[in-house]
Design an enzyme around this catalytic site. Sequence first.
Site, mmCIF file in Angstrom:
data_model
loop_
_atom_site.group_PDB
_atom_site.id
_atom_site.type_symbol
_atom_site.label_atom_id
_atom_site.label_comp_id
_atom_site.label_asym_id
_atom_site.label_seq_id
_atom_site.Cartn_x
_atom_site.Cartn_y
_atom_site.Cartn_z
ATOM 1 C CG LEU A 193 -13.486 -12.559 4.917
ATOM 2 C CD1 LEU A 193 -13.121 -13.880 5.577
ATOM 3 C CD2 LEU A 193 -12.594 -11.440 5.456
ATOM 4 C CG HIS A 194 -12.210 -10.008 -2.186
ATOM 5 N ND1 HIS A 194 -12.950 -9.055 -1.567
ATOM 6 C CD2 HIS A 194 -11.387 -9.355 -3.033
ATOM 7 C CE1 HIS A 194 -12.608 -7.869 -2.020
ATOM 8 N NE2 HIS A 194 -11.650 -8.019 -2.911
ATOM 9 N NE ARG A 195 -8.635 -6.016 -0.227
ATOM 10 C CZ ARG A 195 -8.819 -5.463 -1.413
ATOM 11 N NH1 ARG A 195 -8.049 -5.792 -2.418
ATOM 12 N NH2 ARG A 195 -9.755 -4.589 -1.609
ATOM 13 N NE ARG A 253 -8.297 -15.723 -4.219
ATOM 14 C CZ ARG A 253 -8.638 -14.452 -4.224
ATOM 15 N NH1 ARG A 253 -9.473 -13.993 -5.101
ATOM 16 N NH2 ARG A 253 -8.144 -13.623 -3.349
#
Length: 334
Positions: free
Chosen positions: A191-193, A224
Amino acid sequence: MFLHIVGARPNFPKVKPLMEEMRKNGISQKLLHTGQHYDYLMSKVFFSQLDIPVPDFHLDGYLGKTHAEQTGNMMIELEKVFEKLKPEGIIVYGDINSTLSASLAAVKLNIPIIHIESGLRSFDRKMPEEVNRVLVDHMSNYLFCIDSTSVTNLKNEGITEGVHLSGNLMIDTLKTMTIEDNPTDSILMTLHRPSNVDDKEKLFKILNDINLLGERVLFPAHPRVKTMIGDTTFSNIEITEPMGYKEFITNLKNCKYTISDSGGIQCEASVLNTPLITLRDTTEHPDTILFGTNTLCLDSSEIKDIKLKNSNYSPEIWDGKSAERIVEVLNELL
Ligand code: UD1
């Protein structure tokens, strides 16, 4: 001399086969890394695992946190390199901020832009990558597409000159790998959006829903995202450091299914025949839904009801020869 511009993780498996093919054909080239991704596990490990040459130029230094800071700072530095080197063309990849910055800097200096992975559209302008794609395509002189849907998208925007259907460089790289066959019962997740991870409440809702599936989940987390999660743990989710390329595709091939919001993984999962749930409401790879293993899902609480797809999708043109097709065109330019 052609100058390749790369900056973030998804660029690296694409630059590899093209550089190799250009080298075989004696085409002069140099490599520039913008430093957009700087952690070892987000960048350097890909260079060593994929045997990508050490970049000739590396824009070291803090690029900034916001999109404008990143894009602007990169443009300033890239312009200096372009003016000094005067390349015959720059080769940019995909849809990241580095791709946009390099194209904006080059177009004002009348340096031809060669865009790899042109014409992909999610039709969602809230995604930073969609804005990057559209802008870069409209500045590019040579546009290489991974599928015929991309060619049609460009045509619909009035772009027909310099467009080539070349196939998918990322799949060129995938096809050269020997991936061990060792199926597991785990779910693989990435997941990174920004739409999924930048709002803590949204991110924790997703993680709680996935934890409730009651299955073992392996989650290599983007730095992040790791920062957002902090010390919180989830009994069924094993949060790890980002994975290198080899480790990741081995897990992608062998997991029970994958949950992700990535772009490229949609193609890789379909080629590897791994069921994939894409946690987004749009995709720039609609053919992976029509023909491949991909299913879109916006609400993570609905994952448990999804009927997984095992429908190997690998269009004929994803035959491992994309780099050869691109180099044929580049040879004509010289
Ligand atoms: C970028 C791309 C995205 C791609 C993704 C792959 C854009 C707009 N987005 O998103 O399309 O799918 O890379 O991972 O270019 N950070 C680190 N270490 C790093 C890199 C980033 O800690 O090596 C942190 C930094 O706080 C940084 C933040 O992550 O500010 C976001 O990084 P950035 O490169 O802006 O975007 P990605 O989310 O990685």
